[in-house]
Design a protein around this motif. Structure first.
Motif, mmCIF file in Angstrom:
data_model
loop_
_atom_site.group_PDB
_atom_site.id
_atom_site.type_symbol
_atom_site.label_atom_id
_atom_site.label_comp_id
_atom_site.label_asym_id
_atom_site.label_seq_id
_atom_site.Cartn_x
_atom_site.Cartn_y
_atom_site.Cartn_z
ATOM 1 N N TYR A 86 0.865 -1.173 0.000
ATOM 2 C CA TYR A 86 0.000 0.000 0.000
ATOM 3 C C TYR A 86 0.901 1.221 0.000
ATOM 4 C CZ TYR A 86 -2.753 3.882 1.457
ATOM 5 O OH TYR A 86 -3.299 5.123 1.516
ATOM 6 N N ALA A 87 0.729 2.086 -0.979
ATOM 7 C CA ALA A 87 1.463 3.342 -1.123
ATOM 8 C C ALA A 87 2.971 3.129 -1.222
ATOM 9 C CB ALA A 87 1.124 4.308 0.012
ATOM 10 N N GLY A 88 3.393 1.925 -1.508
ATOM 11 C CA GLY A 88 4.809 1.643 -1.649
ATOM 12 C C GLY A 88 5.591 1.660 -0.343
ATOM 13 N N ILE A 89 4.893 1.799 0.785
ATOM 14 C CA ILE A 89 5.598 1.834 2.071
ATOM 15 C C ILE A 89 5.131 0.752 3.037
ATOM 16 C CG2 ILE A 89 6.301 4.257 1.973
ATOM 17 C CD1 ILE A 89 3.924 4.931 3.778
ATOM 18 N N TRP A 90 3.872 0.347 2.952
ATOM 19 C CA TRP A 90 3.393 -0.761 3.789
ATOM 20 C C TRP A 90 3.346 -2.006 2.915
ATOM 21 C CZ3 TRP A 90 3.275 -1.107 8.799
ATOM 22 C CH2 TRP A 90 3.217 0.060 9.556
ATOM 23 N N HIS A 91 4.033 -3.053 3.366
ATOM 24 C CA HIS A 91 4.150 -4.283 2.586
ATOM 25 C C HIS A 91 3.519 -5.430 3.366
ATOM 26 C CE1 HIS A 91 6.834 -2.185 -0.172
ATOM 27 N NE2 HIS A 91 7.336 -1.616 0.922
ATOM 28 N N PHE A 92 2.722 -6.223 2.664
ATOM 29 C CA PHE A 92 1.976 -7.327 3.267
ATOM 30 C C PHE A 92 2.603 -8.646 2.833
ATOM 31 C CE2 PHE A 92 -0.789 -3.728 2.817
ATOM 32 C CZ PHE A 92 -1.574 -3.723 3.954
ATOM 33 N N PHE A 93 2.877 -9.488 3.821
ATOM 34 C CA PHE A 93 3.445 -10.812 3.584
ATOM 35 C C PHE A 93 2.559 -11.857 4.250
ATOM 36 C CE2 PHE A 93 7.040 -7.956 3.354
ATOM 37 C CZ PHE A 93 7.805 -8.471 2.322
ATOM 38 N N ARG A 94 2.708 -13.104 3.790
ATOM 39 C CA ARG A 94 2.006 -14.208 4.440
ATOM 40 C C ARG A 94 2.828 -15.474 4.288
ATOM 41 N NH1 ARG A 94 -2.961 -14.748 0.152
ATOM 42 N NH2 ARG A 94 -1.783 -15.760 -1.508
ATOM 43 N N ARG A 95 2.516 -16.407 5.174
ATOM 44 C CA ARG A 95 3.118 -17.741 5.096
ATOM 45 C C ARG A 95 2.073 -18.743 5.554
ATOM 46 N NH1 ARG A 95 8.157 -17.803 8.785
ATOM 47 N NH2 ARG A 95 8.201 -19.951 8.106
ATOM 48 N N PRO A 96 2.206 -19.985 5.154
ATOM 49 C CA PRO A 96 1.211 -20.979 5.573
ATOM 50 C C PRO A 96 1.111 -21.040 7.096
ATOM 51 C CG PRO A 96 2.582 -21.872 3.830
ATOM 52 C CD PRO A 96 3.194 -20.564 4.240
ATOM 53 N N TRP A 97 -0.101 -21.114 7.588
ATOM 54 C CA TRP A 97 -0.380 -21.162 9.019
ATOM 55 C C TRP A 97 0.016 -22.517 9.564
ATOM 56 C CZ3 TRP A 97 -4.034 -24.191 11.729
ATOM 57 C CH2 TRP A 97 -4.214 -23.827 13.075
ATOM 58 N N GLU A 98 0.614 -22.509 10.737
ATOM 59 C CA GLU A 98 0.958 -23.735 11.471
ATOM 60 C C GLU A 98 0.344 -23.643 12.854
ATOM 61 O OE1 GLU A 98 2.704 -26.422 10.443
ATOM 62 O OE2 GLU A 98 3.013 -25.552 8.453
ATOM 63 N N PRO A 99 -0.366 -24.675 13.313
ATOM 64 C CA PRO A 99 -0.964 -24.626 14.649
ATOM 65 C C PRO A 99 0.094 -24.380 15.733
ATOM 66 C CG PRO A 99 -1.701 -26.566 13.433
ATOM 67 C CD PRO A 99 -0.623 -25.934 12.620
ATOM 68 N N GLY A 100 -0.223 -23.477 16.645
ATOM 69 C CA GLY A 100 0.660 -23.176 17.762
ATOM 70 C C GLY A 100 1.820 -22.266 17.428
ATOM 71 N N GLU A 101 1.962 -21.894 16.169
ATOM 72 C CA GLU A 101 3.068 -21.039 15.746
ATOM 73 C C GLU A 101 2.548 -19.631 15.456
ATOM 74 O OE1 GLU A 101 6.583 -21.815 12.670
ATOM 75 O OE2 GLU A 101 4.666 -21.519 11.689
ATOM 76 N N THR A 102 3.285 -18.621 15.891
ATOM 77 C CA THR A 102 2.934 -17.234 15.585
ATOM 78 C C THR A 102 4.166 -16.547 15.006
ATOM 79 O OG1 THR A 102 1.464 -17.277 17.498
ATOM 80 C CG2 THR A 102 1.865 -15.133 16.504
ATOM 81 N N PRO A 103 4.460 -16.802 13.730
ATOM 82 C CA PRO A 103 5.657 -16.211 13.138
ATOM 83 C C PRO A 103 5.527 -14.694 12.994
ATOM 84 C CG PRO A 103 4.402 -17.388 11.471
ATOM 85 C CD PRO A 103 3.716 -17.605 12.782
ATOM 86 N N LYS A 104 6.632 -14.004 13.140
ATOM 87 C CA LYS A 104 6.686 -12.550 13.017
ATOM 88 C C LYS A 104 7.771 -12.184 12.014
ATOM 89 C CE LYS A 104 3.695 -11.511 16.218
ATOM 90 N NZ LYS A 104 2.434 -10.936 15.842
ATOM 91 N N LEU A 105 7.576 -11.069 11.327
ATOM 92 C CA LEU A 105 8.587 -10.595 10.388
ATOM 93 C C LEU A 105 9.857 -10.168 11.122
ATOM 94 C CD1 LEU A 105 6.480 -8.474 7.871
ATOM 95 C CD2 LEU A 105 7.436 -10.746 7.521
ATOM 96 N N TYR A 106 9.676 -9.557 12.301
ATOM 97 C CA TYR A 106 10.827 -9.116 13.097
ATOM 98 C C TYR A 106 10.967 -10.057 14.283
ATOM 99 C CZ TYR A 106 10.868 -4.904 10.322
ATOM 100 O OH TYR A 106 10.952 -4.029 9.285
ATOM 101 N N THR A 107 12.093 -10.752 14.324
ATOM 102 C CA THR A 107 12.267 -11.771 15.353
ATOM 103 C C THR A 107 13.260 -11.381 16.438
ATOM 104 O OG1 THR A 107 13.922 -12.838 13.953
ATOM 105 C CG2 THR A 107 11.654 -13.652 13.791
#
Length: 185
Positions: A86-107
């Protein structure tokens, strides 16, 4: 046949995590983002998959300078699919959902703090730019318009700017609180 649906929403930059949660809830219900937006996003319905979404604020990434492709590739290598921008500054990513896992872009703490500081800097710049525009507008109104007409213009303008300054100030403080919370951990 794939059904496309549009959903309206309203999130502030300092609460982008709420948008991530909303996208994850929609995905659990079979709606998956295809195009992000400030107030309206587009989704496709598919009950056979589920994703975990992540949003990132990154300015200055374009195809022309090659940085957007590098950025997308970096996240692809660690399992994230690029969905939209969106507007070249907000970027949307996704990955397959895994039960019990909450992946984050910043780790890690440092990159998350850096991410929050970028958002905070943008809000500070917007606040200062709008303060300058406000001063120019008020100077022009006071010097060129007389009497009751001046107050008819100045009153609503003041209300708008006070609201804008309050909103930006609140956002700056919210991000500052998030940074302090991370630094205190």
């Amino acid at each position: 046949m794939v059904r496309t649906e549009k959903r309206w929403h309203s999130w502030m930059s300092w609460d982008y995590e709420k948008e991530e949660r909303w996208l994850n809830e929609l995905s659990a219900g079979g709606l998956h983002m295809t195009k992000g937006g400030a107030f309206r996003s587009e989704f496709e319905r598919d009950d056979t998959v589920r994703y975990t979404y992540g949003l990132d604020y990154q300015g200055g990434l374009t195809k022309k300078n090659g940085k957007l492709d590098e950025y997308i590739e970096l996240y692809r290598e660690i399992g994230w699919e690029y969905v939209s921008t969106y507007a070249g500054i907000w970027h949307f990513f996704r990955r397959p959902w895994e039960p019990g896992e909450t992946p984050k872009l910043y780790t890690d703490r440092e990159s998350l703090v850096g991410h929050y500081r970028k958002i905070q800097r943008l809000m500070i710049v917007m606040l200062l730019l709008n303060a300058g525009i406000f001063c120019i507008n008020m100077t022009n109104i006071v010097s060129r318009i007389d009497g009751a007409v001046r107050w008819g213009i100045t009153g609503p303008l003041l209300v708008i700017y006070v609201g804008l300054f309050t909103l930006l100030g609140y956002g700056i403080m919210k991000i500052k609180g998030k940074i302090k919370k991370i630094d205190g951990e």
